[in-house]
Scaffold this motif. Structure first.
Motif, PDB file in Angstrom:
ATOM      1  N   ARG A   2       9.892  14.490 -80.296  1.00 22.83           N
ATOM      2  CA  ARG A   2      10.155  13.861 -79.020  1.00 22.83           C
ATOM      3  C   ARG A   2       9.410  12.543 -78.925  1.00 22.83           C
ATOM      4  O   ARG A   2       8.585  12.194 -79.741  1.00 22.83           O
ATOM      5  CB  ARG A   2       9.677  14.750 -77.867  1.00 22.83           C
ATOM      6  N   GLY A   3       9.674  11.834 -77.833  1.00 24.23           N
ATOM      7  CA  GLY A   3       8.879  10.677 -77.483  1.00 24.23           C
ATOM      8  C   GLY A   3       8.994   9.570 -78.501  1.00 24.23           C
ATOM      9  O   GLY A   3      10.025   9.318 -79.094  1.00 24.23           O
ATOM     10  N   ALA A   4       7.862   8.894 -78.726  1.00 23.42           N
ATOM     11  CA  ALA A   4       7.833   7.729 -79.614  1.00 23.42           C
ATOM     12  C   ALA A   4       7.770   8.193 -81.054  1.00 23.42           C
ATOM     13  O   ALA A   4       6.714   8.294 -81.648  1.00 23.42           O
ATOM     14  CB  ALA A   4       6.641   6.840 -79.293  1.00 23.42           C
ATOM     15  N   ALA A   5       8.905   8.494 -81.625  1.00 21.07           N
ATOM     16  CA  ALA A   5       8.951   8.957 -83.016  1.00 21.07           C
ATOM     17  C   ALA A   5       8.460   7.862 -83.932  1.00 21.07           C
ATOM     18  O   ALA A   5       8.575   6.675 -83.638  1.00 21.07           O
ATOM     19  CB  ALA A   5      10.390   9.336 -83.392  1.00 21.07           C
ATOM     20  N   GLN A 213       5.377  17.459 -76.671  1.00 26.60           N
ATOM     21  CA  GLN A 213       4.821  16.296 -75.974  1.00 26.60           C
ATOM     22  C   GLN A 213       4.092  15.347 -76.924  1.00 26.60           C
ATOM     23  O   GLN A 213       3.672  14.266 -76.515  1.00 26.60           O
ATOM     24  CB  GLN A 213       3.856  16.723 -74.874  1.00 26.60           C
ATOM     25  N   MET A 214       3.919  15.738 -78.186  1.00 28.27           N
ATOM     26  CA  MET A 214       3.178  14.895 -79.122  1.00 28.27           C
ATOM     27  C   MET A 214       4.050  13.757 -79.643  1.00 28.27           C
ATOM     28  O   MET A 214       5.106  13.989 -80.231  1.00 28.27           O
ATOM     29  CB  MET A 214       2.658  15.727 -80.298  1.00 28.27           C
ATOM     30  N   ALA A 215       3.593  12.544 -79.422  1.00 28.53           N
ATOM     31  CA  ALA A 215       4.312  11.375 -79.923  1.00 28.53           C
ATOM     32  C   ALA A 215       3.966  11.146 -81.392  1.00 28.53           C
ATOM     33  O   ALA A 215       2.879  11.495 -81.851  1.00 28.53           O
ATOM     34  CB  ALA A 215       3.940  10.145 -79.097  1.00 28.53           C
ATOM     35  N   GLY A 216       4.892  10.554 -82.131  1.00 23.20           N
ATOM     36  CA  GLY A 216       4.629  10.165 -83.503  1.00 23.20           C
ATOM     37  C   GLY A 216       4.577  11.301 -84.492  1.00 23.20           C
ATOM     38  O   GLY A 216       3.990  11.148 -85.567  1.00 23.20           O
ATOM     39  N   VAL A 217       5.168  12.431 -84.165  1.00 20.45           N
ATOM     40  CA  VAL A 217       5.165  13.577 -85.067  1.00 20.45           C
ATOM     41  C   VAL A 217       6.554  13.765 -85.655  1.00 20.45           C
ATOM     42  O   VAL A 217       7.554  13.781 -84.939  1.00 20.45           O
ATOM     43  CB  VAL A 217       4.721  14.870 -84.347  1.00 20.45           C
ATOM     44  N   ARG A 236      13.625  16.546 -82.054  1.00 24.07           N
ATOM     45  CA  ARG A 236      14.077  15.913 -83.283  1.00 24.07           C
ATOM     46  C   ARG A 236      13.346  16.541 -84.464  1.00 24.07           C
ATOM     47  O   ARG A 236      12.197  16.946 -84.346  1.00 24.07           O
ATOM     48  CB  ARG A 236      13.801  14.409 -83.244  1.00 24.07           C
ATOM     49  N   TRP A 237      14.010  16.582 -85.596  1.00 25.24           N
ATOM     50  CA  TRP A 237      13.409  17.187 -86.775  1.00 25.24           C
ATOM     51  C   TRP A 237      14.010  16.540 -88.014  1.00 25.24           C
ATOM     52  O   TRP A 237      15.102  15.992 -87.974  1.00 25.24           O
ATOM     53  CB  TRP A 237      13.658  18.697 -86.802  1.00 25.24           C
ATOM     54  N   SER A 238      13.279  16.631 -89.104  1.00 22.17           N
ATOM     55  CA  SER A 238      13.761  16.108 -90.377  1.00 22.17           C
ATOM     56  C   SER A 238      14.010  17.206 -91.406  1.00 22.17           C
ATOM     57  O   SER A 238      14.790  17.017 -92.331  1.00 22.17           O
ATOM     58  CB  SER A 238      12.777  15.088 -90.961  1.00 22.17           C
ATOM     59  N   PHE A 239      13.309  18.353 -91.255  1.00 25.56           N
ATOM     60  CA  PHE A 239      13.474  19.460 -92.203  1.00 25.56           C
ATOM     61  C   PHE A 239      13.571  20.775 -91.443  1.00 25.56           C
ATOM     62  O   PHE A 239      12.900  20.973 -90.429  1.00 25.56           O
ATOM     63  CB  PHE A 239      12.298  19.493 -93.193  1.00 25.56           C
ATOM     64  N   TRP A 240      14.412  21.652 -91.983  1.00 25.23           N
ATOM     65  CA  TRP A 240      14.651  22.963 -91.369  1.00 25.23           C
ATOM     66  C   TRP A 240      14.421  24.041 -92.426  1.00 25.23           C
ATOM     67  O   TRP A 240      15.098  24.069 -93.449  1.00 25.23           O
ATOM     68  CB  TRP A 240      16.092  23.011 -90.855  1.00 25.23           C
ATOM     69  N   GLN A 241      13.442  24.920 -92.170  1.00 18.58           N
ATOM     70  CA  GLN A 241      13.243  26.090 -93.033  1.00 18.58           C
ATOM     71  C   GLN A 241      14.135  27.204 -92.493  1.00 18.58           C
ATOM     72  O   GLN A 241      13.894  27.749 -91.428  1.00 18.58           O
ATOM     73  CB  GLN A 241      11.786  26.536 -93.040  1.00 18.58           C
ATOM     74  N   TYR A 242      15.176  27.536 -93.254  1.00 17.34           N
ATOM     75  CA  TYR A 242      16.199  28.428 -92.723  1.00 17.34           C
ATOM     76  C   TYR A 242      16.145  29.848 -93.286  1.00 17.34           C
ATOM     77  O   TYR A 242      16.867  30.729 -92.815  1.00 17.34           O
ATOM     78  CB  TYR A 242      17.593  27.834 -92.912  1.00 17.34           C
ATOM     79  N   THR A 243      15.326  30.095 -94.287  1.00 16.28           N
ATOM     80  CA  THR A 243      15.124  31.466 -94.747  1.00 16.28           C
ATOM     81  C   THR A 243      13.810  31.574 -95.496  1.00 16.28           C
ATOM     82  O   THR A 243      13.348  30.619 -96.123  1.00 16.28           O
ATOM     83  CB  THR A 243      16.269  31.954 -95.658  1.00 16.28           C
ATOM     84  N   GLY A 244      13.219  32.747 -95.429  1.00 17.09           N
ATOM     85  CA  GLY A 244      12.038  33.060 -96.215  1.00 17.09           C
ATOM     86  C   GLY A 244      12.342  34.036 -97.330  1.00 17.09           C
ATOM     87  O   GLY A 244      11.435  34.474 -98.044  1.00 17.09           O
ATOM     88  N   THR A 245      13.607  34.387 -97.496  1.00 17.85           N
ATOM     89  CA  THR A 245      14.017  35.360 -98.510  1.00 17.85           C
ATOM     90  C   THR A 245      15.120  34.789 -99.399  1.00 17.85           C
ATOM     91  O   THR A 245      16.039  35.486 -99.808  1.00 17.85           O
ATOM     92  CB  THR A 245      14.486  36.672 -97.846  1.00 17.85           C
ATOM     93  N   GLY A 246      15.036  33.505 -99.677  1.00 10.64           N
ATOM     94  CA  GLY A 246      16.046  32.848-100.485  1.00 10.64           C
ATOM     95  C   GLY A 246      15.953  33.213-101.952  1.00 10.64           C
ATOM     96  O   GLY A 246      14.917  33.655-102.453  1.00 10.64           O
TER      97      GLY A 246
END
Length: 276
Positions: A2-5, A213-217, A236-246
């Protein structure tokens, strides 16, 4: 996020399908099986890229991991020595490997696997598992002393989540203290490596500490039962961990799988902006 990426992320954001958006200590994985007993084709999982499997697949609805073209894994000592050429051929483009935990633990998996992954063309980064009974400054120093700079590596990662299974530390600081410690750790690593770390977390820790609420993360988010937009509304996100049993060819057991939130062109742009 969020915020100021961070500006480098914003520059790539136009190409990110998810740019708008539970790790386990260590991380903790299911019990490993012998490589010959665990073949991706034996554990087909609808919604995942065809060359990956899952021993406990999610019945995906809506946006699935297969929508994203760039995938990677994260691993620790539990995976042993990975056959990186085989994993790369199966579609693994990046890997974050556990390097340190707290202020006195080193994971041997990083030193074992990082050089071979680089040689196979897999982009590599190191992650630190945060321990709430040591100061952020001590932990940053520990990581910096043990993870050398390596041109072209991924940004370091701060893996921060509640560790209720820890036999030595049950502290759960309030949100304001958590966020302050995170900023200290991130600032120290950015100063040293020249690129700001990515933050890995899970839904409970994210909500408990109001991380939105953390900016720049720049976030790497865990959610193994639904798309990040459902578990982290508006983030907003750049990476998604979608399984732990891959299941991945070349990895002798189950492993965490992750997707980058954009196209291959966006991945190249992200690397140009964010790699060391």
């Amino acid at each position: 996020m969020r915020g100021a990426a961070i500006l480098t992320t914003v520059a790539v954001c136009a190409g990110l399908a998810g740019c708008g958006g539970e790790h386990k200590p260590g991380p903790v994985h299911t019990q490993l099986m012998a490589p010959e007993a665990l073949v991706a084709s034996d554990h087909l999982a609808p919604g995942l890229p065809a060359r990956f499997g899952d021993t406990n697949p999610t019945p995906w609805e809506g946006i699935t991991p297969a929508r994203y073209p760039v995938h990677g894994l994260d691993a620790a000592r539990y995976q042993g020595a990975i056959d990186w050429p085989q994993a790369r051929a199966a579609g693994i483009a990046f890997a974050w490997l556990k390097a340190t935990e707290g202020g006195d633990h080193v994971d041997p998996g990083f030193e074992r696997n990082a050089p071979a992954a680089r040689a196979a063309g897999v982009r590599v980064g190191a992650y630190h598992f945060y321990y709430f009974c040591r100061s952020a400054a001590d932990q940053a120093k520990w990581f910096i002393e043990r993870v050398p700079k390596h041109a072209g590596d991924l940004p370091p990662v701060l893996d921060i989540e509640w560790n209720h299974t820890s036999p030595t530390c049950q502290l759960r600081p309030d949100g304001s203290k958590v966020r302050a410690e995170m900023r200290t750790f991130l600032d120290l690593l950015e100063r040293h490596y020249g690129t700001r770390p990515v933050v890995y977390t899970d839904p409970a820790f994210y909500a408990d500490n109001d991380l939105g609420q953390m900016a720049g993360v720049e976030f790497w988010l865990r959610t193994v039962t639904a798309h990040p937009s459902e578990r982290y509304p508006g983030e907003r996100w750049s990476f998604w961990q979608y399984t732990g049993t891959g299941v991945v060819p070349g990895v002798g057991g189950t492993v965490d799988l992750n997707a980058f939130a954009g196209s291959r062109a966006a991945w190249d742009a992200w690397l140009a902006a964010r790699a060391q």
